[in-house]
Motif scaffolding. Structure first.
Motif, mmCIF file in Angstrom:
data_model
loop_
_atom_site.group_PDB
_atom_site.id
_atom_site.type_symbol
_atom_site.label_atom_id
_atom_site.label_comp_id
_atom_site.label_asym_id
_atom_site.label_seq_id
_atom_site.Cartn_x
_atom_site.Cartn_y
_atom_site.Cartn_z
ATOM 1 N N ARG A 1 0.842 -1.212 0.000
ATOM 2 C CA ARG A 1 0.000 0.000 0.000
ATOM 3 C C ARG A 1 0.869 1.252 0.000
ATOM 4 O O ARG A 1 0.585 2.217 -0.735
ATOM 5 N N ILE A 2 1.930 1.260 0.801
ATOM 6 C CA ILE A 2 2.818 2.420 0.845
ATOM 7 C C ILE A 2 3.435 2.671 -0.532
ATOM 8 O O ILE A 2 3.501 3.821 -0.999
ATOM 9 N N GLU A 3 3.859 1.605 -1.183
ATOM 10 C CA GLU A 3 4.459 1.749 -2.504
ATOM 11 C C GLU A 3 3.463 2.282 -3.520
ATOM 12 O O GLU A 3 3.779 3.155 -4.328
ATOM 13 N N GLN A 4 2.227 1.755 -3.482
ATOM 14 C CA GLN A 4 1.209 2.162 -4.449
ATOM 15 C C GLN A 4 0.752 3.607 -4.221
ATOM 16 O O GLN A 4 0.605 4.383 -5.166
ATOM 17 N N GLN A 5 0.529 3.967 -2.952
ATOM 18 C CA GLN A 5 -0.003 5.295 -2.652
ATOM 19 C C GLN A 5 1.083 6.358 -2.554
ATOM 20 O O GLN A 5 0.790 7.547 -2.509
ATOM 21 N N ARG A 6 2.345 5.910 -2.472
ATOM 22 C CA ARG A 6 3.477 6.826 -2.356
ATOM 23 C C ARG A 6 3.329 7.755 -1.152
ATOM 24 O O ARG A 6 3.630 8.961 -1.214
ATOM 25 N N SER A 7 2.885 7.174 -0.066
ATOM 26 C CA SER A 7 2.742 7.934 1.174
ATOM 27 C C SER A 7 2.707 6.966 2.345
ATOM 28 O O SER A 7 2.458 5.764 2.181
ATOM 29 N N LEU A 8 2.971 7.487 3.551
ATOM 30 C CA LEU A 8 2.886 6.674 4.764
ATOM 31 C C LEU A 8 2.473 7.552 5.935
ATOM 32 O O LEU A 8 2.531 8.784 5.865
ATOM 33 N N ARG A 9 2.067 6.900 7.025
ATOM 34 C CA ARG A 9 1.687 7.581 8.251
ATOM 35 C C ARG A 9 2.906 7.625 9.169
ATOM 36 O O ARG A 9 3.283 6.630 9.748
#
Length: 463
Positions: free
Chosen positions: A90-98
């Motif tokens: 998910r991080i790779e796909q959305q190019r973001s993290l919490r």
């Protein structure tokens, strides 16, 4: 500085203590510091750079997902290993993290741009170096450098290229950094090695009951890892298409036990021993829950030897587990303080060799060995791993790592039995063989120290 057995045996995640557990801890510490000083809300992007062995084998050792999960606040001992692949995807796909966890700010994180693996560059202090940088737009806000020194231990740079070591000055009744000092305490106070280590554990803040309960919990995770490895079939991740063997071997051994009585196989116990070691390291290679003992790459040796004791030694029980792990932990503490348990620093002699030494000592203790015999067993356990290279094929903790744990488990039993047959007199002492390991590691070419650029790693052609 006293090293606890709980420092040597840490619950974590596969496949590598230095390349997975360490980077996750470092990334989580960086994110936690940003949250603690109130600057996380200013951060728009984080960059992570991995150097040396981390950069060379980070793909195969799970360093990239470890960093991503760490930046989201996860720790190796509590991260959900089953959900980890989905979260990193998910991080790779959305190019973001919490940053720092679910309540932290969402920031941009492009894995291809913000997680850099330097395959040929290293930092001066240690080959497993990491640099984390937080940005507000194009402005650098915070930069921190960490070193993963093996076994999940992480040090932070003090700003000068050297580590900031936060020493624990808690006084312990029996401080030791060498085998000679440990034996002197045993001799002078008429104590066994597990009694010495237990006294130190209590001084470090746990009651004796808490130490016992904690060590039994550690064993429970080890035993659960064995069970999971025996129950799981299929192919290990990573591209080598290595088949998991523990599941089939376990079924074969059970079938053999259920067969009509025939000639007694004197080596049947060895088959179980090697099965248990394979099971643990297959779980580790698959990114499962393991205990660093003292590293992930060598995580199968101590559990398999201890399982062997509990299965085949009459009268073994919880007290056996506690004495075994306290003894192994005491020997491991000597290596951690006076030498290295990092394959990237000294080769696999510092991982499988050290684990074999610890297991040999633990087994010798629970079989009734004196402190001198236990020290002898530890020395034998390492001496015959001197010069062992770390040459993971494809940068994966699979070949030769999995089988190497099984072989070292058998060697640990041989070392303990050899020591028990003697009177404890050592021509070669534990401290001498540890010093030799460090000298050998210094002389070893870099390509043989967890870079996947020498040995089996280049002589096996992938088709």
């Amino acid at each position: 500085m006293a090293i606890s057995a709980f420092d040597m045996f840490k619950i974590g995640i596969g496949p590598s203590s230095s390349h997975t557990v360490g980077p996750m801890r470092a990334a989580a510490r960086f994110a936690t510091e940003l949250l603690a000083d109130g600057r996380a809300g200013e951060v728009t992007r984080v960059n992570a750079q991995l150097f040396g062995s981390l950069g060379a084998t980070g793909h195969g050792h799970g360093s990239r997902p470890a960093v991503m999960l760490g930046l989201e606040g996860e720790l190796p001992e509590t991260v959900d290993t089953g959900q980890a692949p989905e979260r990193t995807a998910r991080i790779e796909q959305q190019r973001s993290l919490r940053l720092g966890g679910p309540e932290g700010p969402e920031i941009g994180f492009d894995v291809d741009e913000d997680l850099v693996l330097h395959r040929t560059r290293r930092l001066d202090f240690h080959t497993n170096g990491m640099v984390f940088t937080a940005f507000r737009g194009d402005e650098m806000l915070v930069e921190r450098t960490f070193y993963s020194i093996g076994g999940g231990f992480v040090l932070e740079d003090d700003g000068s290229g050297q580590p900031r070591v936060a020493l624990d000055h808690t006084p312990v009744p029996f401080d030791f950094r060498t085998g000679a000092e440990l034996l002197a305490h045993c001799r002078d106070h008429r104590l066994s090695i597990p009694e010495v280590q237990m006294a130190n554990e209590v001084a470090l803040g746990r009651t004796e009951a808490e130490v016992r309960a904690g060590l039994l919990r550690i064993w429970g995770v080890m035993d659960g890892c064995i069970a999971a490895g025996c129950a799981t079939s299929g192919v290990l991740p990573g591209g080598l298409r290595v088949r998991r063997r523990a599941h089939r071997l376990h079924k074969d051994l059970l079938r053999r036990e259920d067969a009509p009585a025939g000639p007694v196989d004197p080596l049947a116990a060895m088959d179980w021993l090697t099965l248990w070691a394979l099971a643990v390291n297959e779980e580790n290679a698959a990114g499962g829950r393991v205990v660093t003992a003292p590293t992930n790459g060598a995580a199968g040796i101590i559990p398999s030897v201890l399982k062997y004791v509990l299965t085949f030694m009459p009268g073994a029980g919880d007290h056996t587990v506690v004495d075994f792990l306290l003894t192994a932990g005491a020997i491991g503490a000597i290596y951690q303080q006076s030498a290295s348990i990092s394959g990237a620093e000294v080769g696999c002699q510092g991982e499988v060799g050290v684990a074999g030494s610890m297991a040999s000592a633990g087994l010798c203790q629970v079989l009734g060995g004196s402190a001198q015999q236990v020290s002898n067993a530890a020395e034998i356990g390492l001496e015959h791993h001197l010069g062992l290279t770390c040459d993971p094929v494809g940068g994966l903790v699979q070949i030769p790592c999995i089988e190497r744990n099984a072989v070292a488990s058998v060697q640990a039993i041989t070392a303990a039995r050899l020591a028990l047959q003697g009177d404890g007199h050592q021509v070669v002492t534990l401290d001498q063989v540890i010093k030799t390991m460090m000298q050998t590691g210094a002389d070893m070419k870099t390509k043989y120290k967890e870079t996947a650029r020498g040995g089996l790693a280049v002589n096996i052609v992938e088709c």
